[in-house]
Motif scaffolding. Structure first.
Motif, PDB file in Angstrom:
ATOM      1  N   PRO A   5       8.585 -12.110   9.264  1.00  0.00           N
ATOM      2  CA  PRO A   5       7.601 -11.728   8.241  1.00  0.00           C
ATOM      3  C   PRO A   5       6.228 -12.299   8.576  1.00  0.00           C
ATOM      4  O   PRO A   5       6.111 -13.432   9.065  1.00  0.00           O
ATOM      5  CB  PRO A   5       8.162 -12.351   6.959  1.00  0.00           C
ATOM      6  CG  PRO A   5       9.625 -12.550   7.234  1.00  0.00           C
ATOM      7  CD  PRO A   5       9.714 -12.861   8.688  1.00  0.00           C
ATOM      8  N   ARG A   6       5.200 -11.517   8.345  1.00  0.00           N
ATOM      9  CA  ARG A   6       3.838 -11.932   8.636  1.00  0.00           C
ATOM     10  C   ARG A   6       3.030 -12.069   7.354  1.00  0.00           C
ATOM     11  O   ARG A   6       3.313 -11.411   6.349  1.00  0.00           O
ATOM     12  CB  ARG A   6       3.148 -10.916   9.558  1.00  0.00           C
ATOM     13  CG  ARG A   6       3.921 -10.551  10.815  1.00  0.00           C
ATOM     14  CD  ARG A   6       4.182 -11.740  11.732  1.00  0.00           C
ATOM     15  NE  ARG A   6       2.956 -12.368  12.201  1.00  0.00           N
ATOM     16  CZ  ARG A   6       2.281 -11.986  13.293  1.00  0.00           C
ATOM     17  NH1 ARG A   6       2.707 -10.957  14.012  1.00  0.00           N
ATOM     18  NH2 ARG A   6       1.193 -12.632  13.658  1.00  0.00           N
ATOM     19  N   LYS A   7       1.988 -12.886   7.412  1.00  0.00           N
ATOM     20  CA  LYS A   7       1.011 -12.958   6.327  1.00  0.00           C
ATOM     21  C   LYS A   7      -0.072 -11.930   6.622  1.00  0.00           C
ATOM     22  O   LYS A   7      -0.815 -12.063   7.594  1.00  0.00           O
ATOM     23  CB  LYS A   7       0.406 -14.357   6.250  1.00  0.00           C
ATOM     24  CG  LYS A   7       1.394 -15.447   5.856  1.00  0.00           C
ATOM     25  CD  LYS A   7       0.703 -16.796   5.815  1.00  0.00           C
ATOM     26  CE  LYS A   7       1.683 -17.904   5.426  1.00  0.00           C
ATOM     27  NZ  LYS A   7       1.015 -19.235   5.420  1.00  0.00           N
ATOM     28  N   ILE A   8      -0.141 -10.904   5.781  1.00  0.00           N
ATOM     29  CA  ILE A   8      -1.009  -9.758   6.037  1.00  0.00           C
ATOM     30  C   ILE A   8      -2.034  -9.613   4.914  1.00  0.00           C
ATOM     31  O   ILE A   8      -1.676  -9.633   3.730  1.00  0.00           O
ATOM     32  CB  ILE A   8      -0.186  -8.465   6.156  1.00  0.00           C
ATOM     33  CG1 ILE A   8       0.822  -8.564   7.306  1.00  0.00           C
ATOM     34  CG2 ILE A   8      -1.094  -7.253   6.344  1.00  0.00           C
ATOM     35  CD1 ILE A   8       1.789  -7.398   7.386  1.00  0.00           C
ATOM     36  N   ALA A   9      -3.291  -9.466   5.290  1.00  0.00           N
ATOM     37  CA  ALA A   9      -4.330  -9.070   4.351  1.00  0.00           C
ATOM     38  C   ALA A   9      -4.553  -7.574   4.513  1.00  0.00           C
ATOM     39  O   ALA A   9      -4.701  -7.088   5.638  1.00  0.00           O
ATOM     40  CB  ALA A   9      -5.625  -9.827   4.622  1.00  0.00           C
ATOM     41  N   PHE A  10      -4.563  -6.849   3.399  1.00  0.00           N
ATOM     42  CA  PHE A  10      -4.733  -5.399   3.448  1.00  0.00           C
ATOM     43  C   PHE A  10      -5.976  -5.051   2.654  1.00  0.00           C
ATOM     44  O   PHE A  10      -6.038  -5.245   1.432  1.00  0.00           O
ATOM     45  CB  PHE A  10      -3.511  -4.677   2.877  1.00  0.00           C
ATOM     46  CG  PHE A  10      -3.322  -3.286   3.409  1.00  0.00           C
ATOM     47  CD1 PHE A  10      -2.281  -2.999   4.275  1.00  0.00           C
ATOM     48  CD2 PHE A  10      -4.204  -2.261   3.072  1.00  0.00           C
ATOM     49  CE1 PHE A  10      -2.106  -1.713   4.785  1.00  0.00           C
ATOM     50  CE2 PHE A  10      -4.045  -0.983   3.568  1.00  0.00           C
ATOM     51  CZ  PHE A  10      -2.987  -0.705   4.435  1.00  0.00           C
ATOM     52  N   ILE A  11      -6.984  -4.510   3.367  1.00  0.00           N
ATOM     53  CA  ILE A  11      -8.268  -4.180   2.756  1.00  0.00           C
ATOM     54  C   ILE A  11      -8.385  -2.659   2.625  1.00  0.00           C
ATOM     55  O   ILE A  11      -8.428  -1.946   3.627  1.00  0.00           O
ATOM     56  CB  ILE A  11      -9.455  -4.699   3.612  1.00  0.00           C
ATOM     57  CG1 ILE A  11      -9.225  -6.148   4.053  1.00  0.00           C
ATOM     58  CG2 ILE A  11     -10.765  -4.530   2.859  1.00  0.00           C
ATOM     59  CD1 ILE A  11      -9.116  -7.134   2.945  1.00  0.00           C
ATOM     60  N   GLY A  12      -8.410  -2.161   1.389  1.00  0.00           N
ATOM     61  CA  GLY A  12      -8.513  -0.720   1.155  1.00  0.00           C
ATOM     62  C   GLY A  12      -7.195  -0.151   0.673  1.00  0.00           C
ATOM     63  O   GLY A  12      -6.323   0.166   1.478  1.00  0.00           O
ATOM     64  N   LEU A  13      -7.036  -0.027  -0.638  1.00  0.00           N
ATOM     65  CA  LEU A  13      -5.757   0.365  -1.230  1.00  0.00           C
ATOM     66  C   LEU A  13      -5.864   1.732  -1.913  1.00  0.00           C
ATOM     67  O   LEU A  13      -5.437   1.914  -3.043  1.00  0.00           O
ATOM     68  CB  LEU A  13      -5.304  -0.699  -2.242  1.00  0.00           C
ATOM     69  CG  LEU A  13      -5.127  -2.108  -1.672  1.00  0.00           C
ATOM     70  CD1 LEU A  13      -4.892  -3.110  -2.794  1.00  0.00           C
ATOM     71  CD2 LEU A  13      -3.987  -2.154  -0.662  1.00  0.00           C
ATOM     72  N   GLY A  14      -6.408   2.700  -1.188  1.00  0.00           N
ATOM     73  CA  GLY A  14      -6.586   4.037  -1.732  1.00  0.00           C
ATOM     74  C   GLY A  14      -5.343   4.894  -1.610  1.00  0.00           C
ATOM     75  O   GLY A  14      -4.215   4.388  -1.591  1.00  0.00           O
ATOM     76  N   ILE A  15      -5.552   6.211  -1.501  1.00  0.00           N
ATOM     77  CA  ILE A  15      -4.437   7.162  -1.445  1.00  0.00           C
ATOM     78  C   ILE A  15      -3.468   6.814  -0.318  1.00  0.00           C
ATOM     79  O   ILE A  15      -2.253   6.902  -0.483  1.00  0.00           O
ATOM     80  CB  ILE A  15      -4.971   8.599  -1.261  1.00  0.00           C
ATOM     81  CG1 ILE A  15      -5.631   9.089  -2.551  1.00  0.00           C
ATOM     82  CG2 ILE A  15      -3.851   9.554  -0.864  1.00  0.00           C
ATOM     83  CD1 ILE A  15      -6.291  10.450  -2.426  1.00  0.00           C
ATOM     84  N   MET A  16      -3.999   6.407   0.829  1.00  0.00           N
ATOM     85  CA  MET A  16      -3.166   6.040   1.972  1.00  0.00           C
ATOM     86  C   MET A  16      -2.836   4.551   1.971  1.00  0.00           C
ATOM     87  O   MET A  16      -1.685   4.150   2.159  1.00  0.00           O
ATOM     88  CB  MET A  16      -3.886   6.411   3.270  1.00  0.00           C
ATOM     89  CG  MET A  16      -4.155   7.889   3.445  1.00  0.00           C
ATOM     90  SD  MET A  16      -2.656   8.843   3.713  1.00  0.00           S
ATOM     91  CE  MET A  16      -2.206   8.280   5.364  1.00  0.00           C
ATOM     92  N   GLY A  17      -3.847   3.715   1.771  1.00  0.00           N
ATOM     93  CA  GLY A  17      -3.659   2.279   1.891  1.00  0.00           C
ATOM     94  C   GLY A  17      -2.717   1.689   0.871  1.00  0.00           C
ATOM     95  O   GLY A  17      -1.939   0.777   1.184  1.00  0.00           O
ATOM     96  N   GLY A  18      -2.749   2.209  -0.355  1.00  0.00           N
ATOM     97  CA  GLY A  18      -1.883   1.665  -1.402  1.00  0.00           C
ATOM     98  C   GLY A  18      -0.408   1.736  -1.048  1.00  0.00           C
ATOM     99  O   GLY A  18       0.289   0.714  -1.039  1.00  0.00           O
TER     100      GLY A  18
END
Length: 298
Positions: A5-18
């Motif tokens: 498991p990795r620690k991931i930051a996800f920037i942009g949670l739109g139609i695709m990102g969410g």
């Protein structure tokens, strides 16, 4: 659960990102999300992710940072801008941009990140909202081989076709070709639908048999119900495909590749946008053909 498991930051949670971020959570990764609009962040936390109020907070202690935003200006803002990823991510972090942008911007990001000791991959995707939700995206990746190998388990939580296509910027070049092919397929589907309807053929039956032959495609399989029902809720907006057709047109000109059909389809996408269809799904190219056929559409 993933093996590592990795620690991931996800920037942009739109139609695709969410949905992509949610699938990373399902795969066992620790995901901290940031988005300009709070409801998207709340949806991620409801799925088991963590919320961040800023990019700085999101990337703190992250091993991997993923950006998934609409276009070049947003990538430059969230990565290169004040308060952006490069200002706050630690050296050694792996930055994966999964947006669809120009190869030139990917190379600009790579150079700036390298100066900070941050590694990058350009990894745009294909498959639309349904592919993001179902974790069956195609992912085309540009960058160093070792970085691709490190990122492969992360990609496997998001897609089923994951290919290292070359050095930095190559992912975006392949994505441009992908968007060219998708637009041409959508236009051909739209023209076929109007032709079949004007000829009085049962459209559902016709599309069923076409889908089983050489004319079959993922575009037809994914968009069949939309064209039958004229329901164009966006999985991928015409506005964004218009942006992508500009990318492929410019990139093709730069390498001396002719686009005799693609250039016409690019104009038809632009026309759909000019007629007010920019917020609709790109399958709404059908509306443009209906206009040409003299139909009264609403």
């Amino acid at each position: 659960m993933t093996a590592t498991p990795r620690k991931i930051a996800f920037i942009g949670l739109g139609i695709m990102g969410g949905p992509m971020a949610a699938n990373l959570v399902k795969a066992g990764h620790t995901v901290t999300g940031y988005n300009r609009s709070r409801p998207a962040v709340d949806k991620l936390t409801a799925a088991g992710g963590h919320a961040a109020d800023s990019i700085a907070q999101a990337v703190r202690d992250a091993e991997v940072v993923i950006t998934m935003v609409p276009a070049d200006p947003q990538v430059k803002e969230v990565v290169l801008g004040e308060g952006g990823v490069l200002e706050h991510a630690a050296p050694g972090t792996l930055l994966i941009d999964m947006s669809s942008i120009t190869p030139q911007t990917s190379l600009e990001v790579e150079a700036a990140a390298r100066d900070k000791g941050i590694r990058t991959l350009d990894a745009p995707v294909s498959g639309g909202e349904a592919g993001a939700i179902e974790a069956v995206l195609s992912i085309m990746v540009g960058g160093e081989t070792d970085d691709f190998a490190e990122a492969k388990p992360v990609f496997e939580a998001l897609g089923t076709t994951i290919v290292h296509v070359g050095p930095h910027g190559a992912g975006q070049t392949v994505k441009a070709a992908n968007q060219l092919m998708v637009a041409v397929h959508l236009q051909a589907l739209a023209e076929s639908v109007v032709f079949l309807e004007n000829a009085g053929v049962d459209l559902g039956a016709a599309l069923e048999v076409l889908g089983g032959g050489l004319a079959g495609s993922t575009v037809l399989a994914r968009k069949r119900d939309a064209v039958l029902s004229r329901s164009f809720q966006p999985g991928f907006r015409i506005d964004l495909h218009h942006k992508d057709m500009g990318i492929v047109t410019d990139a093709a000109r730069a390498v001396g590749a002719p686009l005799p059909v693609g250039s016409v389809v690019a104009q038809l996408v632009a026309s759909a946008r000019a007629c007010g269809d920019g917020d609709l799904d790109h399958s709404a190219l059908l509306r443009g053909v209906e206009r040409l056929a003299g139909r009264d559409i609403h």
